[in-house]
Design a protein around this motif. Structure first.
Motif, short mmCIF file in Angstrom:
data_model
loop_
_atom_site.label_atom_id
_atom_site.label_comp_id
_atom_site.label_asym_id
_atom_site.label_seq_id
_atom_site.Cartn_x
_atom_site.Cartn_y
_atom_site.Cartn_z
N GLU A 185 31.21 23.72 -35.74
CA GLU A 185 30.31 22.87 -36.50
C GLU A 185 29.53 23.68 -37.54
OE1 GLU A 185 27.79 20.42 -34.17
OE2 GLU A 185 29.44 19.37 -33.16
N HIS A 186 29.14 24.89 -37.18
CA HIS A 186 28.43 25.75 -38.12
C HIS A 186 29.28 26.03 -39.35
CE1 HIS A 186 26.41 29.25 -39.84
NE2 HIS A 186 27.54 29.92 -39.72
N VAL A 213 31.95 24.36 -40.44
CA VAL A 213 32.22 23.14 -41.18
C VAL A 213 31.05 22.81 -42.10
CG1 VAL A 213 32.48 20.63 -40.98
CG2 VAL A 213 33.87 22.15 -39.55
N HIS A 214 29.84 22.89 -41.58
CA HIS A 214 28.66 22.63 -42.40
C HIS A 214 28.58 23.61 -43.57
CE1 HIS A 214 24.55 21.49 -43.45
NE2 HIS A 214 24.24 22.77 -43.45
N SER A 221 37.37 23.13 -42.92
CA SER A 221 36.67 21.85 -42.84
C SER A 221 37.39 20.72 -43.56
CB SER A 221 35.27 21.99 -43.44
OG SER A 221 35.35 22.17 -44.86
N PRO A 261 38.95 22.82 -32.70
CA PRO A 261 37.62 22.24 -32.98
C PRO A 261 37.38 22.03 -34.47
CG PRO A 261 37.45 23.98 -31.34
CD PRO A 261 38.84 24.05 -31.89
N LEU A 269 37.11 18.19 -36.32
CA LEU A 269 35.96 17.85 -37.15
C LEU A 269 36.39 17.50 -38.57
CD1 LEU A 269 33.47 20.62 -35.96
CD2 LEU A 269 33.18 18.15 -35.63
N LEU A 321 35.88 14.04 -40.58
CA LEU A 321 35.04 14.10 -41.78
C LEU A 321 35.75 13.54 -42.99
CD1 LEU A 321 32.28 15.12 -42.84
CD2 LEU A 321 33.38 17.33 -43.27
#
Length: 206
Positions: A14-15, A17-18, A49, A71, A75, A79
């Motif tokens: 998640e880090h 991807v952001h 991402s 993972p 995501l 997205l």
């Protein structure tokens, strides 16, 4: 112990991807976007991402996105589910699942990927990539210069290595950013610089 237990792309997906989604792909790839085909197939290897894959799909290209970290891939799929992207669980050097599709591409992108490929695997990886490229197609590789400080594994890269590998696969250098044109890191990491290499499989004339 899982082979992914200490892999940041699995542990803190998640880090990343952001972080990746915070960058504008048009600005990030401005040095070579004039070579982007108006139509055809594009292979994004290490798609992360899905930022770039979505950008190219919006431009009407048929996009295959390769991402080995589940993972990250999950995501990215969520997205960018509104875009027509074919996601593949695969990795260099073999790209077995991509080869199983039995298609070739007009542009192949390795953005922030090459430094993760161990030197002993690079010749095979490069050969596989060249085999997936259509005549007249381009292979775009961005090279990261600067060590990782977050647990990710990276190896030294150089434009000279890419040039040597290209000589064995029939690809020709068409663009290399000069040292003074090396792109500063858009995430403001002062120790990181980026270099862009573009190679082409020339058209054959009978």
């Amino acid at each position: 112990m899982s082979e992914h237990e200490h892999n940041p792309y699995y542990q803190v997906a998640e880090h990343f991807v952001h972080q990746y989604e915070s960058l504008n792909p048009e600005k990030l790839h401005q040095q070579w976007l004039h070579l982007l085909p108006q139509k055809g197939g594009l292979l994004d290897v290490g798609a992360g991402s899905g930022r770039d894959a979505a950008f190219f799909a919006q431009r009407g290209l048929s996009v295959v996105a390769v991402e080995p970290a589940k993972p990250m891939r999950d995501l990215a799929c969520e997205l960018h589910k509104q875009h027509c992207i074919h996601w593949v669980d695969d990795s260099l050097p073999e790209l077995k699942q991509v080869f199983a599709l039995q298609i070739k591409f007009d542009l192949i992108l390795l953005s922030a990927v090459w430094m993760h490929i161990a030197p002993g695997l690079r010749e095979r990886a490069f050969r596989k990539l060249s085999q997936l490229l259509n005549p007249g197609g381009h292979l775009v590789i961005t090279l990261r210069h600067g060590e990782f400080t977050d647990g990710r594994i990276g190896y030294a890269v150089s434009a000279d290595e890419i040039r040597t590998l290209s000589m064995h696969t029939g690809l020709q250098l068409v663009l290399r950013t000069a040292p003074e044109e090396s792109q500063a890191d858009l995430l403001d990491r002062s120790h990181v610089k980026w270099e862009t290499i573009v190679l082409a499989r020339m058209m054959t004339h009978e």
